[in-house]
Design an enzyme around this catalytic site. Structure first.
Site, mmCIF file in Angstrom:
data_model
loop_
_atom_site.group_PDB
_atom_site.id
_atom_site.type_symbol
_atom_site.label_atom_id
_atom_site.label_comp_id
_atom_site.label_asym_id
_atom_site.label_seq_id
_atom_site.Cartn_x
_atom_site.Cartn_y
_atom_site.Cartn_z
ATOM 1 N N ASN A 68 0.860 -1.168 0.061
ATOM 2 C CA ASN A 68 -0.168 -0.030 0.033
ATOM 3 C C ASN A 68 0.910 1.216 0.109
ATOM 4 O OD1 ASN A 68 0.554 0.707 2.953
ATOM 5 N ND2 ASN A 68 -0.301 -1.288 3.189
ATOM 6 N N GLY A 113 -0.298 1.744 16.919
ATOM 7 C CA GLY A 113 -0.102 0.797 16.024
ATOM 8 C C GLY A 113 -0.445 1.917 14.540
ATOM 9 N N ALA A 151 1.262 1.453 11.610
ATOM 10 C CA ALA A 151 1.420 0.630 10.115
ATOM 11 C C ALA A 151 0.526 0.483 9.648
ATOM 12 C CB ALA A 151 2.374 -0.548 10.545
ATOM 13 N N ASP A 162 -4.846 -6.345 5.375
ATOM 14 C CA ASP A 162 -5.932 -6.935 5.920
ATOM 15 C C ASP A 162 -5.916 -8.623 5.755
ATOM 16 O OD1 ASP A 162 -6.945 -4.882 7.608
ATOM 17 O OD2 ASP A 162 -8.084 -4.256 5.799
ATOM 18 N N LYS A 184 8.310 -17.906 -9.863
ATOM 19 C CA LYS A 184 7.711 -16.819 -10.419
ATOM 20 C C LYS A 184 6.355 -17.340 -11.432
ATOM 21 C CE LYS A 184 8.390 -12.821 -13.516
ATOM 22 N NZ LYS A 184 8.997 -12.488 -14.753
ATOM 23 N N ILE A 201 -2.999 -6.890 14.743
ATOM 24 C CA ILE A 201 -1.858 -6.705 15.830
ATOM 25 C C ILE A 201 -2.345 -5.724 16.796
ATOM 26 C CG2 ILE A 201 0.456 -5.850 16.246
ATOM 27 C CD1 ILE A 201 0.968 -6.325 13.112
ATOM 28 N N LYS A 214 -14.118 2.381 14.939
ATOM 29 C CA LYS A 214 -13.060 1.476 15.220
ATOM 30 C C LYS A 214 -12.272 1.355 16.415
ATOM 31 C CE LYS A 214 -10.995 1.380 10.848
ATOM 32 N NZ LYS A 214 -10.601 1.675 9.813
ATOM 33 N N LYS A 226 -11.837 -2.033 18.618
ATOM 34 C CA LYS A 226 -10.670 -2.576 19.092
ATOM 35 C C LYS A 226 -10.401 -2.328 20.560
ATOM 36 C CE LYS A 226 -8.793 -2.231 14.512
ATOM 37 N NZ LYS A 226 -7.775 -2.827 13.716
HETATM 38 N N1 CTP Z 1 -3.956 -2.868 12.328
HETATM 39 C C1 CTP Z 1 -3.433 -4.008 12.771
HETATM 40 N N2 CTP Z 1 -3.274 -5.073 12.354
HETATM 41 C C2 CTP Z 1 -4.071 -5.292 11.192
HETATM 42 C C3 CTP Z 1 -4.729 -4.345 10.640
HETATM 43 C C4 CTP Z 1 -4.700 -3.100 11.236
HETATM 44 O O1 CTP Z 1 -2.493 -3.569 13.795
HETATM 45 N N3 CTP Z 1 -4.211 -6.471 10.870
HETATM 46 C C5 CTP Z 1 -4.071 -1.384 12.867
HETATM 47 C C6 CTP Z 1 -3.305 -0.454 12.154
HETATM 48 O O2 CTP Z 1 -1.872 -0.114 12.487
HETATM 49 C C7 CTP Z 1 -4.148 0.744 12.648
HETATM 50 C C8 CTP Z 1 -5.474 0.439 12.778
HETATM 51 O O3 CTP Z 1 -5.388 -1.256 13.238
HETATM 52 O O4 CTP Z 1 -4.022 1.226 13.882
HETATM 53 C C9 CTP Z 1 -6.338 0.399 11.496
HETATM 54 O O5 CTP Z 1 -7.460 -0.255 11.735
HETATM 55 P P1 CTP Z 1 -8.325 -1.303 10.846
HETATM 56 O O6 CTP Z 1 -9.526 -1.524 11.446
HETATM 57 O O7 CTP Z 1 -7.506 -2.409 10.106
HETATM 58 O O8 CTP Z 1 -8.399 -0.174 9.432
HETATM 59 P P2 CTP Z 1 -8.829 -0.346 8.352
HETATM 60 O O9 CTP Z 1 -8.151 -1.828 7.508
HETATM 61 O O10 CTP Z 1 -8.748 0.784 7.646
HETATM 62 O O11 CTP Z 1 -10.310 -1.018 8.432
HETATM 63 P P3 CTP Z 1 -11.497 -0.727 7.498
HETATM 64 O O12 CTP Z 1 -11.220 -1.636 6.282
HETATM 65 O O13 CTP Z 1 -12.555 -1.644 8.298
HETATM 66 O O14 CTP Z 1 -11.695 0.433 7.419
#
Ligand code: CTP
Length: 403
Positions: free
Chosen positions: A210, A276, A278, A282, A292, A311, A347, A351
């Site tokens: 990303n 968090g 980063a 997902d 490859k 995380i 969110k 969490k």
């Molecule tokens: N985060 C994490 N571990 C993951 C995914 C996200 O620690 N596997 C943390 C990110 O570092 C950030 C927060 O969670 O602090 C973002 O939340 P998240 O719900 O994952 O955000 P999005 O992926 O943007 O969620 P959505 O797609 O539902 O908007």
């Protein structure tokens, strides 16, 4: 952004080959907004000329205590009374020995003895000189007199030997001087930070990542260090330099995938604060190819996904309440394209964390600027558009009040 704005720094230079770097140091201090007044020893003037330093700083350079340019003829008093700090770079073994004994036989040493402001030294000398018991004693005495020693570093030396004793680079000295002036609101705290993107491999040469640059997470790491914390930074693939590396107060672990990041976080020692930052993928690729994937003669590949561990959620669930406050105190980040406050707060609640930081605006990726919305249990607070380091410092101050 200038982090030394309105600061008056006396830059002391003693006799050592690293004095050639003092010119660059003066420039960097001035770029950060400081005014620089140079005081040199006679030996320093053998390595770099007062004219050079005067031309760069725009201020007269002082080299001896009998200089009649200061009207009351007390340069040793006058120069330190207006200074916010005296920084000596390079600080030779001889100068350190003199200062540790309180000797004052020239302008620079007299100025240090007569000062009423902090003193910071960037030692620079040959490896044997640095390791000599006399220098070890000087360093110990100076530290117990609350003199800050910046470095030295290890590496190739001008004499051809390799080892401890090199002066820190001007940029590192500047970074440490800036840190010195910040409020120590996280003294003694351990801070764990995830930063940057993650990379999920499809095959050995392709993958999904990303647009996160890691800049915000690295800025938070720097601000936490400036505030006195011990930091563990776990970074996804990004090209950024580790902040304040020379202080020895930061550990960096580089990871690639979200799973690597999760494992590195779980293996990290207990912390008081978790950020968090980063942009964690997902989903991982469920069926990555070991070789490859070839285009010719093959059907369009089907990529299957598998969920990655969350995380932040795992850290939040591990937090124990002590005196009614969670430990570690967990801070999440949210990038939303619509209804920032509503989605981010949702969110935060899902969490189970006390604070979530919303990125305002879609243009933050890779930029040095950002705007933040801090959403906590009792409301929200907007941090106006500013450089990421400035926002990181504001965030650290805010979090410190919540601990
Ligand atoms: N985060 C994490 N571990 C993951 C995914 C996200 O620690 N596997 C943390 C990110 O570092 C950030 C927060 O969670 O602090 C973002 O939340 P998240 O719900 O994952 O955000 P999005 O992926 O943007 O969620 P959505 O797609 O539902 O908007």
């Amino acid at each position: 952004m200038q982090s030394l704005l309105n600061k008056k720094i006396v830059l002391g230079i003693s006799g050592g080959i690293a004095a050639y770097k003092s010119a660059e140091l003066a420039r960097l201090l001035m770029q950060e907004g400081a005014s620089v007044q140079v005081v040199m020893t006679e030996a320093a003037a053998q390595f770099i000329t007062p004219v050079t330093m005067q031309a760069l700083t725009g201020n007269p350079v002082y080299t001896n205590q009998w200089d009649a340019r200061i009207s009351n003829n007390m340069a040793h008093i006058e120069l330190s009374r207006t200074a916010d700090a005296i920084l000596i770079a390079p600080a030779s073994a001889d100068l350190m020995a003199k200062l540790s004994l309180g000797l004052a036989d020239d302008l620079l040493t007299t100025l240090c003895l007569a000062r009423d402001c902090p003193l910071l030294l960037a030692p620079a000398m040959n490896l044997q000189m640095w390791q000599h018991p006399a220098t070890v004693r000087s360093a110990e005495r100076l530290r117990s007199d609350r003199v800050e020693l910046l470095g030295p570093a290890s590496g190739a030396q001008a004499c051809g030997e390799v080892g401890m004793g090199r002066m820190l680079e001007p940029a590192e000295i500047t970074e440490q001087l800036i840190a010195f002036f910040q409020k120590k609101v996280l003294e003694g705290k351990r801070v764990l930070i995830t930063a940057g993107p993650t990379f999920e491999a499809i095959d050995p040469v392709r993958g999904i990542t990303n647009r996160s640059s890691g800049k915000m997470g690295f800025a938070i790491a720097r601000a936490a260090l400036e505030a006195g914390a011990q930091v563990h930074l776990i970074a996804g693939p990004c090209e950024l330099n580790t902040p304040l590396l020379a202080t020895g107060k930061i550990q960096r672990t580089d990871v690639v995938s979200a799973k690597d990041m999760y494992e590195a976080v779980m293996a990290s020692p207990n912390c008081d604060l978790f950020f968090g930052v980063a942009a964690v993928a997902d989903w991982a690729i469920a069926n990555p190819s070991k070789e490859k994937m070839k285009r010719q003669g093959k059907a369009i590949p089907e990529i299957q996904f598998a969920p990655n561990p969350d995380i932040l959620l795992t850290m939040a669930q591990s937090a124990k309440k002590t005196k009614g406050k969670p430990n570690p105190y967990c801070v999440g980040f949210a990038a939303e394209s619509t209804k920032l406050e509503e989605h981010a707060d949702d969110k935060r609640k899902r969490k189970g964390i006390p604070l979530i930081v919303g990125n305002i605006g879609p243009d933050t990726f890779g930029s040095d600027l950002n705007q933040l919305l801090l959403i906590h249990e009792r409301g929200s607070k907007k941090l106006a558009k500013a450089p990421k380091l400035q926002l990181a410092r504001q965030l650290i101050q805010f979090v410190a009040t919540q601990l």
